[in-house]
Scaffold this motif. Structure first.
Motif, PDB file in Angstrom:
ATOM      1  N   VAL A  44     -63.179  43.564  28.243  1.00 45.36           N
ATOM      2  CA  VAL A  44     -62.501  43.721  26.354  1.00 45.36           C
ATOM      3  C   VAL A  44     -63.493  45.291  26.444  1.00 45.36           C
ATOM      4  O   VAL A  44     -64.634  45.535  26.398  1.00 45.36           O
ATOM      5  CB  VAL A  44     -63.266  42.585  26.374  1.00 45.36           C
ATOM      6  N   HIS A  47     -65.154  47.947  20.690  1.00 45.20           N
ATOM      7  CA  HIS A  47     -64.851  48.003  18.761  1.00 45.20           C
ATOM      8  C   HIS A  47     -64.141  46.399  18.614  1.00 45.20           C
ATOM      9  O   HIS A  47     -64.262  46.162  17.894  1.00 45.20           O
ATOM     10  CB  HIS A  47     -64.072  49.243  18.837  1.00 45.20           C
ATOM     11  N   GLU A  48     -63.161  45.734  20.214  1.00 44.81           N
ATOM     12  CA  GLU A  48     -62.734  44.942  20.045  1.00 44.81           C
ATOM     13  C   GLU A  48     -63.439  43.287  19.648  1.00 44.81           C
ATOM     14  O   GLU A  48     -63.527  42.557  18.831  1.00 44.81           O
ATOM     15  CB  GLU A  48     -61.886  44.499  21.446  1.00 44.81           C
ATOM     16  N   GLU A  51     -64.939  43.983  16.300  1.00 49.35           N
ATOM     17  CA  GLU A  51     -63.547  43.127  14.837  1.00 49.35           C
ATOM     18  C   GLU A  51     -63.358  42.031  15.285  1.00 49.35           C
ATOM     19  O   GLU A  51     -63.641  41.186  13.544  1.00 49.35           O
ATOM     20  CB  GLU A  51     -62.186  43.550  15.584  1.00 49.35           C
ATOM     21  N   PHE A  52     -64.113  41.644  16.210  1.00 49.31           N
ATOM     22  CA  PHE A  52     -64.159  39.827  16.280  1.00 49.31           C
ATOM     23  C   PHE A  52     -65.630  39.175  15.312  1.00 49.31           C
ATOM     24  O   PHE A  52     -64.885  38.753  14.148  1.00 49.31           O
ATOM     25  CB  PHE A  52     -64.178  39.612  17.436  1.00 49.31           C
TER      26      PHE A  52
END
Length: 230
Positions: A44, A47-48, A51-52
């Motif tokens: 993963v 940047h994910e 965002e989370f």
């Protein structure tokens, strides 16, 4: 493991930790030091995770606010010693002194935190050695050594060789809480587990332990809010 920042007022430091066992992004706030850790699967992207974190920003700030801010120890600060609040005030002479809700620390203001931490560690060693001696005698088993640390994951431990380790911050807690932790670790000299037999040993050498144990679970995290770094 890497660090990043969630923008806002105030900005929130985030720790990104990758785990081969993680199947999804997870979020954890330490009640001991307020660290916010995001654990994410290896594949993963960072940047994910960010965002989370932004999606959970309201929840993060709510929990950090409930924990309370860290307290830097200096003249004018308040901190508990033996469960009683004391105001740090300037002292005279060479000795740190406790009197009527004050702890007087002599010396330059920039050295107050370090001097007070050293004094509290000395008090903690004396009290924990006294309590450990008492409970070891009641148990009928000696320990081999005592060490103090500033641990965040546990308040004490006992090795198979009989070495006891305690967090020096126990000196900030009420005396019955310190005594309970000492009895808990000494009981491991007889039972290196948390079986029913272990808790029976704690009950035998300490007496009822539910109240100090509950206090530690409920209030113990706050003892890590007090910062003694220069």
């Amino acid at each position: 493991m890497s660090d990043t920042i969630l923008p806002g007022k105030p900005p929130i430091p985030l720790i990104l930790r990758r785990s081969a066992r993680a199947r999804r992004i997870s979020l954890r706030i330490s009640q001991l030091d307020g660290r916010v850790t995001l654990t994410l699967p290896k594949r993963v992207a960072a940047h994910e995770a960010m965002e989370f974190a932004r999606e959970k920003e309201g929840w993060i700030r709510k929990h950090l606010a409930a924990r309370g801010a860290d307290i830097d120890i200096a003249v004018g600060a308040f901190l508990p010693v033996g469960g009683l609040m004391h105001e740090v005030v300037p002292g005279t002479g060479r000795q740190i002194a406790f009197d009527d809700g004050h702890v007087a620390v002599p010396g330059a203001p920039e050295r107050v935190a370090r001097r007070l931490a050293g004094h509290l560690k000395t008090l903690a060693r004396a009290r924990l050695a006294e309590a450990s001696d008492h409970y070891a005698a009641k148990l009928g088993k000696p320990y081999s050594a005592i060490t103090l640390r500033d641990t965040r994951s546990r308040w004490g431990s006992c090795t198979a060789e009989g070495r006891l380790m305690y967090s020096w911050r126990l000196i900030l807690a009420p005396p019955d809480v310190l005594d309970y932790v000492a009895a808990h670790e000494v009981a491991h000299l007889a039972e290196m587990n948390h079986s029913q037999a272990f808790w029976q040993q704690v009950q035998r050498i300490h007496g009822d332990y539910e109240e100090p144990r509950a206090w530690l679970r409920r209030e113990g995290g706050d003892l890590h809010r007090y910062r003694f770094e220069a």
